[in-house]
Design an enzyme around this catalytic site. Structure first.
Site, PDB file in Angstrom:
ATOM      1  N   MET A   8       0.848  -1.193   0.000  1.00  0.00           N
ATOM      2  CA  MET A   8       0.000   0.000   0.000  1.00  0.00           C
ATOM      3  C   MET A   8       0.889   1.251   0.000  1.00  0.00           C
ATOM      4  O   MET A   8       0.440   2.336   0.380  1.00  0.00           O
ATOM      5  CB  MET A   8      -0.934  -0.009   1.216  1.00  0.00           C
ATOM      6  CG  MET A   8      -1.881  -1.199   1.194  1.00  0.00           C
ATOM      7  SD  MET A   8      -3.435  -0.903   2.058  1.00  0.00           S
ATOM      8  CE  MET A   8      -2.853  -0.639   3.705  1.00  0.00           C
ATOM      9  N   LEU A  11       6.673   2.913   1.515  1.00  0.00           N
ATOM     10  CA  LEU A  11       7.623   1.796   1.604  1.00  0.00           C
ATOM     11  C   LEU A  11       8.751   2.090   2.587  1.00  0.00           C
ATOM     12  O   LEU A  11       9.159   3.234   2.779  1.00  0.00           O
ATOM     13  CB  LEU A  11       8.225   1.507   0.215  1.00  0.00           C
ATOM     14  CG  LEU A  11       7.239   1.127  -0.895  1.00  0.00           C
ATOM     15  CD1 LEU A  11       8.005   0.669  -2.135  1.00  0.00           C
ATOM     16  CD2 LEU A  11       6.254   0.052  -0.466  1.00  0.00           C
ATOM     17  N   GLY A  14      11.319  -2.885   5.385  1.00  0.00           N
ATOM     18  CA  GLY A  14      10.560  -4.145   5.439  1.00  0.00           C
ATOM     19  C   GLY A  14      10.043  -4.504   4.046  1.00  0.00           C
ATOM     20  O   GLY A  14      10.154  -5.652   3.601  1.00  0.00           O
ATOM     21  N   HIS A  15       9.500  -3.507   3.332  1.00  0.00           N
ATOM     22  CA  HIS A  15       9.023  -3.767   1.966  1.00  0.00           C
ATOM     23  C   HIS A  15      10.205  -4.097   1.048  1.00  0.00           C
ATOM     24  O   HIS A  15      10.092  -4.945   0.165  1.00  0.00           O
ATOM     25  CB  HIS A  15       8.298  -2.530   1.403  1.00  0.00           C
ATOM     26  CG  HIS A  15       7.073  -2.138   2.154  1.00  0.00           C
ATOM     27  ND1 HIS A  15       7.047  -1.075   3.016  1.00  0.00           N
ATOM     28  CD2 HIS A  15       5.821  -2.671   2.172  1.00  0.00           C
ATOM     29  CE1 HIS A  15       5.830  -0.958   3.521  1.00  0.00           C
ATOM     30  NE2 HIS A  15       5.076  -1.906   3.042  1.00  0.00           N
ATOM     31  N   GLY A 124       4.869 -10.096   3.888  1.00  0.00           N
ATOM     32  CA  GLY A 124       5.661 -10.070   5.116  1.00  0.00           C
ATOM     33  C   GLY A 124       5.032 -10.911   6.220  1.00  0.00           C
ATOM     34  O   GLY A 124       3.812 -10.977   6.348  1.00  0.00           O
ATOM     35  N   ASP A 127       2.565  -9.215   9.244  1.00  0.00           N
ATOM     36  CA  ASP A 127       1.104  -9.374   9.312  1.00  0.00           C
ATOM     37  C   ASP A 127       0.813 -10.866   9.178  1.00  0.00           C
ATOM     38  O   ASP A 127       0.365 -11.333   8.124  1.00  0.00           O
ATOM     39  CB  ASP A 127       0.431  -8.563   8.212  1.00  0.00           C
ATOM     40  CG  ASP A 127       0.656  -7.078   8.403  1.00  0.00           C
ATOM     41  OD1 ASP A 127       0.307  -6.561   9.476  1.00  0.00           O
ATOM     42  OD2 ASP A 127       1.233  -6.445   7.505  1.00  0.00           O
ATOM     43  N   LEU A 157       9.530  -3.079  11.900  1.00  0.00           N
ATOM     44  CA  LEU A 157       9.377  -1.891  11.045  1.00  0.00           C
ATOM     45  C   LEU A 157       7.925  -1.770  10.604  1.00  0.00           C
ATOM     46  O   LEU A 157       7.298  -2.751  10.222  1.00  0.00           O
ATOM     47  CB  LEU A 157      10.248  -2.009   9.793  1.00  0.00           C
ATOM     48  CG  LEU A 157      11.749  -1.864   9.925  1.00  0.00           C
ATOM     49  CD1 LEU A 157      12.361  -1.632   8.544  1.00  0.00           C
ATOM     50  CD2 LEU A 157      12.143  -0.738  10.852  1.00  0.00           C
ATOM     51  N   SER A 158       7.426  -0.545  10.663  1.00  0.00           N
ATOM     52  CA  SER A 158       6.047  -0.287  10.234  1.00  0.00           C
ATOM     53  C   SER A 158       5.954   1.199   9.887  1.00  0.00           C
ATOM     54  O   SER A 158       6.604   2.030  10.528  1.00  0.00           O
ATOM     55  CB  SER A 158       5.083  -0.606  11.381  1.00  0.00           C
ATOM     56  OG  SER A 158       3.831   0.004  11.143  1.00  0.00           O
ATOM     57  N   SER A 159       5.128   1.493   8.896  1.00  0.00           N
ATOM     58  CA  SER A 159       4.963   2.912   8.528  1.00  0.00           C
ATOM     59  C   SER A 159       4.275   3.685   9.653  1.00  0.00           C
ATOM     60  O   SER A 159       4.276   4.906   9.679  1.00  0.00           O
ATOM     61  CB  SER A 159       4.188   3.045   7.220  1.00  0.00           C
ATOM     62  OG  SER A 159       3.159   2.116   7.173  1.00  0.00           O
TER      63      SER A 159
END
Ligand code: PAF
Length: 249
Positions: A8, A11, A14-15, A124, A127, A157-159
């Site tokens: 989504m 980035l 992690g992406h 990933g 989730d 890691l997360s946005s």
């Protein structure tokens, strides 16, 4: 052979790990960037979702993407599209706290697969419930899960992490600490106890759930033969954080 990495946007490393994994498998790596309104309960959150297309293109390209696809809403959801249901695996935990979320996820993933027709898709483990639900969709697409990329102190890691206050960012480490402390416990009951007591050490973390489940069916783990995973979710500073870790050596 084409490999799809659905995202989504917004980035981060992690992406990039997902894209690098895809690139290690194939020279044909499609990264989709689509903020899927169907998986948000609140449409205001769709508007607020961070968007950074130029930076995303840079990061995806650096990680090895060969095609970056940013479809419009109408392309994904023509007038006659049907919403799919995620099934039993989507009822609890994230599904319970975010009703309809996983129905939105399986619907968009199904559409992305229909349009891109990849042989393989990469998601990933961060989730983890989402990953298992997508695996259960039983499409003719091979699903690869990639381990979570973590900050120096273990925070996944997360946005969303950038929305934490400096104090909240320090507190967020309790999630990783709890799972790491529980990992080698001799029994599920002890692991569960360690999760709960460690989480209780930081009052900034408002826990939604912190349980040890069977990886396949997300039922509370009891049996010694089951492959178990700690799954945790909660809020710090009003920011929802989720994480998971496989239990055992
Ligand atoms: O994990 C995500 O970013 C999203 O849920 C996904 C799989 C791209 C579907 O919109």
């Amino acid at each position: 052979m084409s490999v799809l990495v659905p995202t989504m946007g917004a980035l981060h490393k992690g992406h990039q790990a997902l894209i690098k994994r895809a690139r290690s498998i194939s020279k044909d790596v499609v990264v989709s960037i689509f903020v899927n309104p169907l998986q948000f309960e609140n449409q205001e959150d769709v508007m607020k979702y961070p968007r950074s297309p130029e930076r995303d293109i840079q990061l995806a390209t650096l990680a090895g993407a060969t095609e970056i696809w940013m479809p419009e809403y109408e392309e994904i959801y023509p007038n006659d599209y049907a919403t799919l249901l995620a099934g039993n695996l989507g009822d609890n935990y994230e599904g319970k706290s975010r009703p309809g979320h996983f129905d939105g996820v399986v619907t968009v993933v199904n559409r992305l697969f229909e349009i891109v027709k990849p042989e393989i898709a990469v998601f990933g483990e961060k989730d983890f419930q989402q990953l298992q639900i997508i695996r259960a969709m039983k499409k003719s697409v091979e699903i690869i899960g990639v381990p979570t990329v973590r900050e120096f102190d273990g925070l996944a890691l997360s946005s969303r992490n950038i929305r934490l206050t400096p104090e909240g960012r320090v507190s967020a480490n309790v999630i990783y600490r709890a799972m790491a402390a529980a990992r080698l416990a001799p029994t599920v009951a002890i692991a569960q106890e360690i999760l709960a007591t460690t989480i209780a050490t930081d009052s900034a973390f408002r826990c939604d759930y912190a349980v040890i489940v069977d990886e396949e069916n997300f039922e509370i783990a009891t049996d010694a033969t089951q492959q178990k995973r700690a799954i945790i979710a909660g809020w710090i500073d009003g920011v929802r954080l989720i994480d998971n870790m496989r239990m055992g050596a």
